[in-house]
Enzyme design. Sequence first.
Site, PDB file in Angstrom:
ATOM      1  N   TYR A   1     -92.814  51.431  20.626  1.00  0.00           N
ATOM      2  CA  TYR A   1     -91.809  52.666  20.669  1.00  0.00           C
ATOM      3  C   TYR A   1     -91.533  52.663  22.364  1.00  0.00           C
ATOM      4  CZ  TYR A   1     -90.207  57.428  20.816  1.00  0.00           C
ATOM      5  OH  TYR A   1     -89.693  58.623  20.773  1.00  0.00           O
TER       6      TYR A   1
ATOM      7  N   TYR B   1     -82.178  55.194  18.459  1.00  0.00           N
ATOM      8  CA  TYR B   1     -83.404  55.924  18.513  1.00  0.00           C
ATOM      9  C   TYR B   1     -83.207  56.957  17.414  1.00  0.00           C
ATOM     10  CZ  TYR B   1     -86.320  58.999  21.412  1.00  0.00           C
ATOM     11  OH  TYR B   1     -87.540  59.700  21.877  1.00  0.00           O
TER      12      TYR B   1
END
Length: 429
Positions: free
Chosen positions: A328, A379
């Site tokens: 991430y 995202y």
Amino acid sequence: RARGERRSVAPLNFRPCHRRFPCNLPIKNKQDSRDCMSERTIRGKTAIAGVGETTYYKHGQSPDSEVLLVLKAILAACEDAGISPTEIDGFTSYSNDRNEPTRLAAALGIDELRFSNMNWGGGGGGVAAAIGNAAAAVACGYADCVVAFRGLAQGQFRRFGRGAPDPTVSGDAAYMSPYGVMSPLQKYAMRAMRFMHDHKVDHKVLRAISMASYHHAQNNPRAVMYNRPLSDEKYDDSRWIAEPCRLFDCCQENDGAAACIIVSAQKAKDMKQPAAYILGAVQGSDHRCAAPVMNATNFPSSSFASLAPRLYEMSEMKPQDIDVVQSYENFTIGVMMAVVEHGFCDPDDCNEFFQIDNLIAPDGKMPLNTSGGNLAECYMHGLGLQIEAVRQIRGQSVNQVPDANVAINIAGPMVHHVSSVIMGSETTL
């Protein structure tokens, strides 16, 4: 009990053993507890059998409502798995997702909702936890087919992460906002600067991480940065956001939705796609991770120091067994620190390890964020990275790593509650 008579129960620091076949031995210490816990595992009991996602839009520009985006992603995952949406009987999510499972169940025509779960906290620290929670529910019989999902439509609601319009301020913000420290990056940047100072890390490390994501996105038509390559010069000329991070060290902001379907390992063998088996999943935080006003015990950390050993123990894997890494990227600094805390390199070796050639598929030593990740694909709070891990194990990625049998997903470095998961092909069982 007469005076002087011995107690007939174990002292308070003993706990009964909870092995599948109880051994009737007390647990005296942490090591005994961990030995016992090795019998309580989700390793290989469940698998991701379907993945789905919507088109990803710039934040605030989705033509669909948030709940509709989520439903579209779930239907896409069902089609990928080859099942009817009515087979779903559980939902998990994270980051305070607004889409209630009861409403989703009604819209999908589900007869009975058996399980629902929300992982607390904002950002992407809970994405691997949502996968792990779904796996635990299936493994323990709470549900048979669970969807982990995330949806965002910031035009319908306010921009994610935007400060609340409160007339007063309290808590950490009361201490830090007078000094201009108000955004997540400003807080994380201080931790990263300490890490980079302690280990003499060059800024080129962050550039390499960003460049790897943009490199992979150029082969991915789904990516929002497709056909928008990044050069060294463009990166170096971009503005500072909060040192050591420039513009291209920061994630995108998108509307959309993504979903993963988790079923039992046995059921997954009969489904449409090759299964990505859940080998290990952990969540939580290090000691005093959320201590007020940034007083964490381990300050220059991505919050994974105590989680990574548990992940490898459950999965029966080591860092050298991992074929591809999906980490991430809220910011590149989090990737750098999380990769270190998951044992892929020593902190003092970052300058040598984080070279662009080491990070790109198909031949890098540690192929990283092979879809483009949060920086260049989309995202969706990291769920896109989980989907990319599944595609790598299936052999379906646009940046395929040869013989990728094991993938790790690292979720939400430097937030208060983080998580990680390791997936594997059938050969890893």
